[in-house]
Design an enzyme around this catalytic site. Sequence first.
Site, PDB file in Angstrom:
ATOM      1  N   THR A 265       0.801  -1.225   0.000  1.00 44.51           N
ATOM      2  CA  THR A 265       0.000   0.000   0.000  1.00 44.51           C
ATOM      3  C   THR A 265       0.840   1.285   0.000  1.00 44.51           C
ATOM      4  O   THR A 265       0.266   2.369  -0.100  1.00 44.51           O
ATOM      5  CB  THR A 265      -0.946   0.034   1.214  1.00 44.51           C
TER       6      THR A 265
ATOM      7  N   THR B 139      -8.803   0.700  -4.869  1.00 43.17           N
ATOM      8  CA  THR B 139      -8.432   2.055  -4.483  1.00 43.17           C
ATOM      9  C   THR B 139      -8.983   3.125  -5.425  1.00 43.17           C
ATOM     10  O   THR B 139      -9.219   2.855  -6.614  1.00 43.17           O
ATOM     11  CB  THR B 139      -6.884   2.166  -4.468  1.00 43.17           C
TER      12      THR B 139
ATOM     13  N   TYR C  80       1.150   1.955  -8.166  1.00 43.96           N
ATOM     14  CA  TYR C  80       0.193   1.390  -7.202  1.00 43.96           C
ATOM     15  C   TYR C  80      -1.176   1.237  -7.851  1.00 43.96           C
ATOM     16  O   TYR C  80      -1.785   0.159  -7.812  1.00 43.96           O
ATOM     17  CB  TYR C  80       0.121   2.305  -5.971  1.00 43.96           C
TER      18      TYR C  80
HETATM   19  N1  LIG Z   1      -4.316   2.758   3.056  1.00 47.83           N
HETATM   20  C1  LIG Z   1      -5.060   3.474   2.214  1.00 47.83           C
HETATM   21  O1  LIG Z   1      -5.106   4.708   2.277  1.00 47.83           O
HETATM   22  C2  LIG Z   1      -5.864   2.770   1.144  1.00 47.83           C
HETATM   23  C3  LIG Z   1      -6.589   3.551   0.236  1.00 47.83           C
HETATM   24  C4  LIG Z   1      -7.344   2.909  -0.749  1.00 47.83           C
HETATM   25  C5  LIG Z   1      -7.364   1.524  -0.818  1.00 47.83           C
HETATM   26  N2  LIG Z   1      -6.623   0.790   0.059  1.00 47.83           N
HETATM   27  C6  LIG Z   1      -6.651  -0.665  -0.058  1.00 47.83           C
HETATM   28  O2  LIG Z   1      -7.260  -1.166   1.116  1.00 47.83           O
HETATM   29  C7  LIG Z   1      -6.662  -2.414   1.492  1.00 47.83           C
HETATM   30  C8  LIG Z   1      -6.274  -2.374   2.951  1.00 47.83           C
HETATM   31  O3  LIG Z   1      -5.345  -1.307   3.129  1.00 47.83           O
HETATM   32  P1  LIG Z   1      -4.658  -1.075   4.561  1.00 47.83           P
HETATM   33  O4  LIG Z   1      -4.364   0.384   4.654  1.00 47.83           O
HETATM   34  O5  LIG Z   1      -5.444  -1.769   5.619  1.00 47.83           O
HETATM   35  O6  LIG Z   1      -3.279  -1.838   4.336  1.00 47.83           O
HETATM   36  P2  LIG Z   1      -2.027  -1.916   5.329  1.00 47.83           P
HETATM   37  O7  LIG Z   1      -2.369  -1.400   6.669  1.00 47.83           O
HETATM   38  O8  LIG Z   1      -0.865  -1.357   4.595  1.00 47.83           O
HETATM   39  O9  LIG Z   1      -1.847  -3.498   5.474  1.00 47.83           O
HETATM   40  C9  LIG Z   1      -1.475  -4.250   4.360  1.00 47.83           C
HETATM   41  C10 LIG Z   1      -1.607  -5.707   4.744  1.00 47.83           C
HETATM   42  O10 LIG Z   1      -1.158  -6.459   3.607  1.00 47.83           O
HETATM   43  C11 LIG Z   1      -0.224  -7.413   4.072  1.00 47.83           C
HETATM   44  N3  LIG Z   1       0.777  -7.704   3.038  1.00 47.83           N
HETATM   45  C12 LIG Z   1       1.559  -6.826   2.387  1.00 47.83           C
HETATM   46  N4  LIG Z   1       2.386  -7.507   1.569  1.00 47.83           N
HETATM   47  C13 LIG Z   1       2.098  -8.819   1.727  1.00 47.83           C
HETATM   48  C14 LIG Z   1       2.606 -10.027   1.173  1.00 47.83           C
HETATM   49  N5  LIG Z   1       3.597 -10.019   0.279  1.00 47.83           N
HETATM   50  N6  LIG Z   1       2.072 -11.189   1.591  1.00 47.83           N
HETATM   51  C15 LIG Z   1       1.085 -11.211   2.487  1.00 47.83           C
HETATM   52  N7  LIG Z   1       0.561 -10.109   3.063  1.00 47.83           N
HETATM   53  C16 LIG Z   1       1.074  -8.944   2.674  1.00 47.83           C
HETATM   54  C17 LIG Z   1       0.424  -6.773   5.274  1.00 47.83           C
HETATM   55  O11 LIG Z   1       1.036  -7.798   6.050  1.00 47.83           O
HETATM   56  P3  LIG Z   1       2.323  -7.520   6.985  1.00 47.83           P
HETATM   57  O12 LIG Z   1       1.761  -7.019   8.282  1.00 47.83           O
HETATM   58  O13 LIG Z   1       2.950  -8.872   7.073  1.00 47.83           O
HETATM   59  O14 LIG Z   1       3.165  -6.516   6.274  1.00 47.83           O
HETATM   60  C18 LIG Z   1      -0.772  -6.118   5.937  1.00 47.83           C
HETATM   61  O15 LIG Z   1      -1.475  -7.057   6.688  1.00 47.83           O
HETATM   62  C19 LIG Z   1      -5.522  -2.646   0.513  1.00 47.83           C
HETATM   63  O16 LIG Z   1      -5.911  -3.571  -0.460  1.00 47.83           O
HETATM   64  C20 LIG Z   1      -5.281  -1.282  -0.110  1.00 47.83           C
HETATM   65  O17 LIG Z   1      -4.779  -1.382  -1.437  1.00 47.83           O
HETATM   66  C21 LIG Z   1      -5.891   1.375   1.039  1.00 47.83           C
END
Ligand SMILES: NC(=O)c1ccc[n+]([C@@H]2O[C@H](COP(=O)([O-])OP(=O)(O)OC[C@H]3O[C@@H](n4cnc5c(N)ncnc54)[C@H](OP(=O)(O)O)[C@@H]3O)[C@@H](O)[C@H]2O)c1
Length: 273
Positions: free
Chosen positions: A59, A98, A122
């Site tokens: 992310t 996203t 991304y």
């Molecule tokens: N953050 C934003 O502002 C935002 C905005 C729009 C959409 N989104 C989408 O919403 C979703 C959730 O976002 P979030 O902010 O909750 O994400 P986050 O807090 O960054 O957490 C990402 C998660 O993905 C896991 N991950 C990353 N790489 C991995 C890999 N190679 N294998 C297995 N697990 C992996 C991480 O595990 P580890 O703990 O092991 O690293 C963590 O549990 C995502 O799909 C993102 O694209 C996010």
Amino acid sequence: MRILLTGASGQLGRSLQRVLRDSDLITISRPEYDITKETIVDRICSIEPDIVIHTAAKTDVDECERDPESAYLVNATATKFIATACASCHARLVYISTDYVFDGSKHDSYNEEDPPGPINVYGKTKLAGEKYTQDLVSRNYVIRTAWLYGEGQNNFVKKILGLTGKPPIKVVTTQIGSPTSADDLALAIDKLVQFPEYGIYHLTNEGVCSRFEMAEAILQFSNLGDVPIQPISIYERPAPIPSRIVLKNKRAAALGIVLRPWREALRSFVECQ
Ligand SMILES: NC(=O)c1ccc[n+]([C@@H]2O[C@H](COP(=O)([O-])OP(=O)(O)OC[C@H]3O[C@@H](n4cnc5c(N)ncnc54)[C@H](OP(=O)(O)O)[C@@H]3O)[C@@H](O)[C@H]2O)c1
């Protein structure tokens, strides 16, 4: 109903674990489960989920720009494996996407059926994840959200609170979007999957602001007193960032699912920090 959750340690993953605590919920995370290896397909099938909620992603938008191969592997290829597993074990798939699948050039808000056109790695890799989801799993929900904050260290709220007590905080006025509470989104996802109405959904807290206005609100709700903050128009970073994306929630609203206004949600979150 057995639910399998990826990305359980992430912001949205933690919120979903709380919302789904009374369900038959199974979480998979690394290093035990590597979603970037094809072997994950059989491992997911052996769990026999009815629904998979796939939140795991790379992310960090700038890190994706620096390392596009790794971004594609996690955001697109891993999604292909998860979608393949869902197709083979007849599970429904919820894929979290996203606002950055859009380029931000539309003056109005984006509907679910507007054509995407990502401008950074991304966004491109997340759009590829959407396509795998749609091509491989007929019973899919693609949920686009934006500016997520929740439990964890890696979000805008924590960044702003971590900068207080230092020189004036500089924040851009030129990025416009909808801050979204991971807790509110998790509740909405739980409601949405009760409906067998598949396809793309736009789910954010209601309303829109600039990053500067969001930072001002964070400081106001945190009761830290008079923290100096300075509006700026340019912030150099590796990834190109769309200037204004507002996601219009048309489809979920028709099912009665609407998130509360962003200020209200942000206030509840900041007051608990
Ligand atoms: N953050 C934003 O502002 C935002 C905005 C729009 C959409 N989104 C989408 O919403 C979703 C959730 O976002 P979030 O902010 O909750 O994400 P986050 O807090 O960054 O957490 C990402 C998660 O993905 C896991 N991950 C990353 N790489 C991995 C890999 N190679 N294998 C297995 N697990 C992996 C991480 O595990 P580890 O703990 O092991 O690293 C963590 O549990 C995502 O799909 C993102 O694209 C996010």
